[in-house]
Write an enzyme that holds these catalytic residues in place. Structure first.
Site, PDB file in Angstrom:
ATOM      1  N   LYS A   1       0.923  -1.137   0.030  1.00  0.00           N
ATOM      2  CA  LYS A   1      -0.124   0.078  -0.139  1.00  0.00           C
ATOM      3  C   LYS A   1       0.768   1.201   0.047  1.00  0.00           C
ATOM      4  O   LYS A   1       2.231   0.971   0.158  1.00  0.00           O
ATOM      5  CB  LYS A   1      -1.056  -0.037   1.156  1.00  0.00           C
ATOM      6  CG  LYS A   1      -2.022  -1.264   1.100  1.00  0.00           C
ATOM      7  CD  LYS A   1      -3.110  -0.906   2.383  1.00  0.00           C
ATOM      8  CE  LYS A   1      -4.164  -2.056   2.404  1.00  0.00           C
ATOM      9  NZ  LYS A   1      -5.063  -1.972   3.050  1.00  0.00           N
TER      10      LYS A   1
ATOM     11  N   TYR B   1     -12.524  -2.746  -3.582  1.00  0.00           N
ATOM     12  CA  TYR B   1     -13.192  -2.637  -2.426  1.00  0.00           C
ATOM     13  C   TYR B   1     -14.892  -2.447  -2.396  1.00  0.00           C
ATOM     14  O   TYR B   1     -15.127  -1.848  -1.656  1.00  0.00           O
ATOM     15  CB  TYR B   1     -12.489  -1.342  -1.596  1.00  0.00           C
ATOM     16  CG  TYR B   1     -11.154  -1.615  -1.145  1.00  0.00           C
ATOM     17  CD1 TYR B   1     -10.788  -2.624  -0.364  1.00  0.00           C
ATOM     18  CD2 TYR B   1     -10.068  -0.466  -1.408  1.00  0.00           C
ATOM     19  CE1 TYR B   1      -9.601  -2.813   0.017  1.00  0.00           C
ATOM     20  CE2 TYR B   1      -8.761  -0.907  -0.693  1.00  0.00           C
ATOM     21  CZ  TYR B   1      -8.572  -1.886  -0.149  1.00  0.00           C
ATOM     22  OH  TYR B   1      -7.272  -2.079   0.493  1.00  0.00           O
TER      23      TYR B   1
ATOM     24  N   ASN C   1      -2.410   0.326   6.529  1.00  0.00           N
ATOM     25  CA  ASN C   1      -1.862  -1.061   7.246  1.00  0.00           C
ATOM     26  C   ASN C   1      -1.107  -1.788   6.549  1.00  0.00           C
ATOM     27  O   ASN C   1      -1.201  -3.118   6.393  1.00  0.00           O
ATOM     28  CB  ASN C   1      -3.160  -1.753   8.001  1.00  0.00           C
ATOM     29  CG  ASN C   1      -4.024  -2.019   6.582  1.00  0.00           C
ATOM     30  OD1 ASN C   1      -3.870  -1.719   5.524  1.00  0.00           O
ATOM     31  ND2 ASN C   1      -5.278  -2.647   7.055  1.00  0.00           N
TER      32      ASN C   1
ATOM     33  N   HIS D   1      -2.080  -5.418   1.406  1.00  0.00           N
ATOM     34  CA  HIS D   1      -3.407  -6.026   1.361  1.00  0.00           C
ATOM     35  C   HIS D   1      -2.960  -7.419   0.919  1.00  0.00           C
ATOM     36  O   HIS D   1      -1.988  -7.676   0.344  1.00  0.00           O
ATOM     37  CB  HIS D   1      -4.011  -5.494   0.007  1.00  0.00           C
ATOM     38  CG  HIS D   1      -5.171  -6.315  -0.466  1.00  0.00           C
ATOM     39  ND1 HIS D   1      -6.565  -6.532   0.096  1.00  0.00           N
ATOM     40  CD2 HIS D   1      -5.031  -7.237  -1.401  1.00  0.00           C
ATOM     41  CE1 HIS D   1      -7.270  -7.387  -0.554  1.00  0.00           C
ATOM     42  NE2 HIS D   1      -6.410  -7.806  -1.695  1.00  0.00           N
TER      43      HIS D   1
ATOM     44  N   GLU E   1      -8.838 -11.434  -7.643  1.00  0.00           N
ATOM     45  CA  GLU E   1      -8.049 -10.111  -7.545  1.00  0.00           C
ATOM     46  C   GLU E   1      -6.935 -10.432  -8.411  1.00  0.00           C
ATOM     47  O   GLU E   1      -6.407  -9.332  -8.884  1.00  0.00           O
ATOM     48  CB  GLU E   1      -7.718 -10.112  -6.169  1.00  0.00           C
ATOM     49  CG  GLU E   1      -8.956  -9.611  -5.294  1.00  0.00           C
ATOM     50  CD  GLU E   1      -8.463  -9.679  -3.711  1.00  0.00           C
ATOM     51  OE1 GLU E   1      -9.150  -8.726  -2.893  1.00  0.00           O
ATOM     52  OE2 GLU E   1      -7.443  -9.883  -3.456  1.00  0.00           O
TER      53      GLU E   1
HETATM   54  P1  DAT Z   1      -8.439  -6.488   5.318  1.00  0.00           P
HETATM   55  O1  DAT Z   1      -7.497  -5.414   4.519  1.00  0.00           O
HETATM   56  O2  DAT Z   1      -7.942  -6.888   6.700  1.00  0.00           O
HETATM   57  O3  DAT Z   1      -8.905  -7.565   4.318  1.00  0.00           O
HETATM   58  P2  DAT Z   1     -11.059  -5.082   4.986  1.00  0.00           P
HETATM   59  O4  DAT Z   1     -11.198  -6.048   3.645  1.00  0.00           O
HETATM   60  O5  DAT Z   1     -12.081  -5.203   5.855  1.00  0.00           O
HETATM   61  O6  DAT Z   1      -9.759  -5.690   5.592  1.00  0.00           O
HETATM   62  O7  DAT Z   1     -10.767  -3.659   4.539  1.00  0.00           O
HETATM   63  C1  DAT Z   1     -10.036  -3.384   3.511  1.00  0.00           C
HETATM   64  C2  DAT Z   1      -9.323  -1.925   3.800  1.00  0.00           C
HETATM   65  O8  DAT Z   1     -10.115  -0.934   4.517  1.00  0.00           O
HETATM   66  C3  DAT Z   1      -8.208  -2.243   5.151  1.00  0.00           C
HETATM   67  O9  DAT Z   1      -7.234  -3.146   4.897  1.00  0.00           O
HETATM   68  C4  DAT Z   1      -8.247  -0.809   5.688  1.00  0.00           C
HETATM   69  C5  DAT Z   1      -9.435  -0.082   5.342  1.00  0.00           C
HETATM   70  N1  DAT Z   1     -10.544  -0.214   6.521  1.00  0.00           N
HETATM   71  C6  DAT Z   1     -11.044  -1.313   7.041  1.00  0.00           C
HETATM   72  N2  DAT Z   1     -11.945  -0.651   7.892  1.00  0.00           N
HETATM   73  C7  DAT Z   1     -11.562   0.414   8.085  1.00  0.00           C
HETATM   74  C8  DAT Z   1     -12.059   1.306   9.102  1.00  0.00           C
HETATM   75  N3  DAT Z   1     -12.938   1.185  10.010  1.00  0.00           N
HETATM   76  N4  DAT Z   1     -11.642   2.728   8.957  1.00  0.00           N
HETATM   77  C9  DAT Z   1     -10.771   2.900   8.214  1.00  0.00           C
HETATM   78  N5  DAT Z   1     -10.271   2.107   6.972  1.00  0.00           N
HETATM   79  C10 DAT Z   1     -10.750   1.021   7.378  1.00  0.00           C
HETATM   80 MG    MG Z   2      -9.990  -7.566   2.524  1.00  0.00          MG
END
Ligand code: DAT
Ligand code: MG
Length: 155
Positions: free
Chosen positions: A9, A49, A112, A115, A126
């Site tokens: 990222k 997303y 974070n 991905h 993906e």
């Molecule tokens: P992951 O990346 O662990 O699979 P996800 O698919 O639920 O998590 O979400 C995709 C990304 O979106 C995640 O890496 C960071 C962002 N994200 C998720 N929840 C969030 C939140 N509550 N506030 C801000 N960004 C968030």
């Molecule tokens: Mg995810």
């Protein structure tokens, strides 16, 4: 062999962490099937997303993901999807366990670091979303027969 999609990222690119994190995957035994840098756009992120489209943080998330080019990698190995996901750690970096990538390098939910595809089905979609067939390569890494026992090599 499974394939999984990793995105380094914008925070990983900005902090110069791409090489270090890629090395973790390579040292574990996952091999690179494809890799490139790309500037993501709204269309790609809406699709990638899609499960978060209605969340209040969606606009902020897409702005972040477009802020600088990202590095995309397809990693290959036995149970690659699950292994990469476990190495990645939970979404909130502050809660991610030490030893995981987010747990060692992250302090944020949004920023974070990487991905990683969350299931075999997602990984297939993906990988196909971001990589053309000609950008992906299957080959035998020199340590393949040492990394895996004989009965594990065809999984
Ligand atoms: P992951 O990346 O662990 O699979 P996800 O698919 O639920 O998590 O979400 C995709 C990304 O979106 C995640 O890496 C960071 C962002 N994200 C998720 N929840 C969030 C939140 N509550 N506030 C801000 N960004 C968030
Ligand atoms: Mg995810």
């Amino acid at each position: 062999m499974e394939r999984t999609l990793i995105i380094f990222k914008p925070d990983a690119v900005q902090r110069g962490l791409v090489g270090k994190i890629l090395a973790r995957f390579e040292e574990r035994g996952l091999q690179i099937a494809g890799m490139k840098m790309e500037q993501l756009n709204d269309d790609m992120l809406q699709e990638h997303y899609a499960h978060l489209r209605d969340k209040p943080f969606f606009a902020k998330l897409t702005r972040f993901m477009k802020s600088v080019p990202v590095v995309l990698a397809v990693l290959e190995g036995v149970e690659a999807v699950d292994i990469a996901r476990k190495m990645c750690g939970v979404t909130n970096s502050r809660e991610a366990l030490p030893g995981t990538i987010r747990g060692d390098y992250g302090m944020s939910v949004q920023s974070n670091v990487i991905h990683a595809s969350d299931s075999k089905e997602t990984a297939k979609k993906e990988v196909a979303r971001f990589f053309a067939a000609k950008e992906l390569f299957h080959y035998e890494r020199a340590d393949f027969h040492t990394v895996y026992a004989e009965d594990e090599r065809n999984k």
